[in-house]
Scaffold this motif. Sequence first.
Motif, PDB file in Angstrom:
ATOM      1  N   ARG A 217       0.806  -1.224   0.000  1.00 32.04           N
ATOM      2  CA  ARG A 217       0.000   0.000   0.000  1.00 32.04           C
ATOM      3  C   ARG A 217       0.841   1.277   0.000  1.00 32.04           C
ATOM      4  O   ARG A 217       0.571   2.252   0.717  1.00 32.04           O
ATOM      5  CB  ARG A 217      -0.975   0.013   1.188  1.00 32.04           C
ATOM      6  CG  ARG A 217      -1.950  -1.145   1.220  1.00 32.04           C
ATOM      7  CD  ARG A 217      -2.571  -1.487  -0.143  1.00 32.04           C
ATOM      8  NE  ARG A 217      -3.119  -0.358  -0.851  1.00 32.04           N
ATOM      9  CZ  ARG A 217      -4.411   0.002  -0.787  1.00 32.04           C
ATOM     10  NH1 ARG A 217      -5.238  -0.704  -0.051  1.00 32.04           N
ATOM     11  NH2 ARG A 217      -4.828   1.035  -1.480  1.00 32.04           N
ATOM     12  N   ILE A 220      -1.038   4.504  -0.775  1.00 30.30           N
ATOM     13  CA  ILE A 220      -1.618   5.243   0.346  1.00 30.30           C
ATOM     14  C   ILE A 220      -0.591   6.193   0.943  1.00 30.30           C
ATOM     15  O   ILE A 220      -0.894   7.357   1.242  1.00 30.30           O
ATOM     16  CB  ILE A 220      -2.137   4.251   1.413  1.00 30.30           C
ATOM     17  CG1 ILE A 220      -3.391   3.528   0.899  1.00 30.30           C
ATOM     18  CG2 ILE A 220      -2.436   4.979   2.732  1.00 30.30           C
ATOM     19  CD1 ILE A 220      -3.915   2.476   1.865  1.00 30.30           C
ATOM     20  N   THR A 329      -5.696   3.809   5.351  1.00 32.04           N
ATOM     21  CA  THR A 329      -6.368   4.644   4.368  1.00 32.04           C
ATOM     22  C   THR A 329      -5.541   5.904   4.209  1.00 32.04           C
ATOM     23  O   THR A 329      -4.677   6.210   5.050  1.00 32.04           O
ATOM     24  CB  THR A 329      -7.784   5.020   4.820  1.00 32.04           C
ATOM     25  OG1 THR A 329      -7.695   5.784   6.040  1.00 32.04           O
ATOM     26  CG2 THR A 329      -8.639   3.770   5.071  1.00 32.04           C
TER      27      THR A 329
END
Length: 378
Positions: A217, A220, A329
């Motif tokens: 990720r 992100i 997130t």
Amino acid sequence: MNVCFISNVIYPFVTGGAEKRIHEIGTRLAANGHDVTVYGRHFWDGPKEITHEGMTLRAVSPNRELYTDDDGRRSIGEALEFAKDVVVPLRRHVDEHDVVVASVFPYFPVLSSKLGVLGTDTPLVTTWHEVWGDYWDGYLGHLAPFGKGVEHATARIPQHPIAVSELTAGRLGDIGPEREQIRTVPNGIDYEQIRDTPPAEDGFDVLFAGRLIEDKRVDILLRAFDQVAPEEATLGIVGDGPERSELESLADSLSVAERITFTGFLEEYDDVLAQMQTGSIFATPSTREGFGITAVEAMAAGCTVIGADHPDSAVGEVVGDAGFLADPTVEGVANVLDRVLAGAEPTTEPRQRAQRFDWDQVAEDALDAYTAAATDEW
């Protein structure tokens, strides 16, 4: 004690977490007078059997590419070939070994290692770095039941299981051996080596290091950095992988593009450590970590670690209160990154936490486990 490790890849000829664990534990056991043999592929030049840093390296299978060309995934054919090739040599020498230690993943060599010790007094110890479970659905698609089936079968064969984290131990207990039969021996670091590594001349304020795959990720992190990075702050992305081109395109589209650098893969381990010594924040929003060795390395270098608060990541278990967790997130990582950039500090000093993962201690714990298996005191 005579310890044998089964691993298709052997450090330092191939660099990765599982093979480095074998190297660090094995060399320490050898230095303390134990006999250590590693069965693997022939990744080095010269004869098939050599002595390297006190260990016997025994090639039972030829050099072969580990990943498929089309999608960068581990080759099933490679794992099957090595599993086939290791059975006879292991069987030939099994009585020399007090314990056989097989690394999981891949699974097929574990199954063949069990064939190699079948009917002998030599126990099989397995080292579980992860348990994939439903992750197979996204990894293999319609072939996921095959992956899950092999994982379950591997977990259920008679063995002495070691997990590298409590997260992995719990998941293994759900599909195979009883939880109380699973020992936890973490991965480790060379604390003094990290502490003594000089900082890089050109470093970054925020650092990520790892394989550039979807689960890490990094997208992100890039977007979060774009939202909250103060003027002049820099972000370094160390590593390579199938997601690199897409991530570089994303970085180029951000307002802080000129302050983001992709270094690619750094061949020398000390170069990675030097970057950690220079940085003040190590951010790893990965949503799938069976352990999280880079987080420990970064703590040993004095970085404040930001990890992902996610049920598939053991980074929180590893970092404890010596770092911070963020919802994986953009908003979640941005909020925590903003606080740390502004001076927020963890409760425990990162270096203090990292010391408990020194390889000397890990090797001692591993030897205790191997001895328990060999003496039927597991």
